[in-house]
Motif scaffolding. Sequence first.
Motif, PDB file in Angstrom:
ATOM      1  N   GLN A  30      36.530  91.267  80.868  1.00  0.00           N
ATOM      2  CA  GLN A  30      36.876  91.227  82.281  1.00  0.00           C
ATOM      3  C   GLN A  30      35.646  91.409  83.154  1.00  0.00           C
ATOM      4  OE1 GLN A  30      39.943  90.510  83.763  1.00  0.00           O
ATOM      5  NE2 GLN A  30      38.539  90.354  85.524  1.00  0.00           N
ATOM      6  N   LEU A  31      34.734  92.292  82.738  1.00  0.00           N
ATOM      7  CA  LEU A  31      33.513  92.499  83.523  1.00  0.00           C
ATOM      8  C   LEU A  31      32.688  91.215  83.560  1.00  0.00           C
ATOM      9  CD1 LEU A  31      31.709  94.369  85.161  1.00  0.00           C
ATOM     10  CD2 LEU A  31      30.640  95.115  83.016  1.00  0.00           C
ATOM     11  N   VAL A  32      32.596  90.522  82.433  1.00  0.00           N
ATOM     12  CA  VAL A  32      31.856  89.255  82.407  1.00  0.00           C
ATOM     13  C   VAL A  32      32.531  88.236  83.312  1.00  0.00           C
ATOM     14  CG1 VAL A  32      31.110  87.334  80.952  1.00  0.00           C
ATOM     15  CG2 VAL A  32      30.910  89.689  80.113  1.00  0.00           C
ATOM     16  N   GLN A  33      33.868  88.190  83.296  1.00  0.00           N
ATOM     17  CA  GLN A  33      34.586  87.276  84.180  1.00  0.00           C
ATOM     18  C   GLN A  33      34.302  87.593  85.647  1.00  0.00           C
ATOM     19  OE1 GLN A  33      38.747  87.342  83.136  1.00  0.00           O
ATOM     20  NE2 GLN A  33      38.371  86.643  81.039  1.00  0.00           N
ATOM     21  N   ASP A  34      34.256  88.878  85.970  1.00  0.00           N
ATOM     22  CA  ASP A  34      33.972  89.273  87.350  1.00  0.00           C
ATOM     23  C   ASP A  34      32.543  88.870  87.749  1.00  0.00           C
ATOM     24  OD1 ASP A  34      36.490  90.319  87.479  1.00  0.00           O
ATOM     25  OD2 ASP A  34      35.874  92.424  87.355  1.00  0.00           O
ATOM     26  N   ILE A  35      31.607  89.064  86.830  1.00  0.00           N
ATOM     27  CA  ILE A  35      30.212  88.676  87.106  1.00  0.00           C
ATOM     28  C   ILE A  35      30.115  87.172  87.309  1.00  0.00           C
ATOM     29  CG2 ILE A  35      27.897  88.523  86.101  1.00  0.00           C
ATOM     30  CD1 ILE A  35      28.496  91.234  84.719  1.00  0.00           C
ATOM     31  N   ASN A  36      30.774  86.412  86.442  1.00  0.00           N
ATOM     32  CA  ASN A  36      30.719  84.951  86.583  1.00  0.00           C
ATOM     33  C   ASN A  36      31.450  84.473  87.832  1.00  0.00           C
ATOM     34  OD1 ASN A  36      29.102  84.331  84.383  1.00  0.00           O
ATOM     35  ND2 ASN A  36      30.830  84.271  82.955  1.00  0.00           N
TER      36      ASN A  36
END
Length: 283
Positions: A30-36
């Motif tokens: 989820q953190l990677v999705q938020d960053i992207n």
Amino acid sequence: MYPSFRSASIALTAFLTVLAHPAWADGERQLVQDINGYRAHPARCQGSNARALPPLVLKASLALPVAYNGGLRDGLKAVGYQAALVQTIHLVGAHDVESAFALLARDYCDSMLDTQYADIGVSRAGSQWRVVLARPLVDAHLGDERAADKALLAMVNSARAHPRLCGYQRFPAARPLAWSAALGAAAQGHSKAMARDNYFAHQDPTGNSPADRARAAGYRGRNIGENIAAGQGSANDAVQGWLASPGHCANLMNPLFTQVGAAYATNARSDKGIYWTLLFGTP
């Protein structure tokens, strides 16, 4: 004489066991999705507008344990990731994804929007997070071996098409080189051997020279020359390195050579990551 080009970087071997806690897997994704999502629709970062950026690719090999305190590049190399550029971010006191992203947006806005990075890894231990941003050594657009062969041949012949000063020696434009399958096979064998056995030399551990390898591949030419390089992530970087070195430049511009074979090979756990061989000949 077989000039060689060495890259400036030096790496030491390290071993690392990457432990991923399955309970945090969803939060990390989820953190990677938020960053992207932020990269796709960036807000202002220190007063300047940023353009939309491609997403970072989540890599398990970049998920270094939060408590890892060894050499960053060495740790990644030990698990098969050779980095050209890498940054680690340590977040403390983030009990959930929202607070972790808030810390990133507040303190590491520039890093999230850095166009140099292509990959990302995330790990978590309680309220501590480690975010690793990296760009791999080998250019993602390098392509397969045949594409690289054609690219190297085109770049070498483009360089030979113009007069050139190699150190203090001036060379006129030279005729284009023709591709030799035998020289290409010998070059591929040497690049693979250097990558596999983690060495960088014209003479292999068994004592064979470039001429020996060319003959073993079926080449019966009169003259043999070889350029090698290590650590350059693209064909262009390898060729530019050779042109900047007087001895390699002279080999490349030598009008006596009429044929060439070229190849690269990779091994992420080797010292240099990628190894190039350019083998010249005259039938």
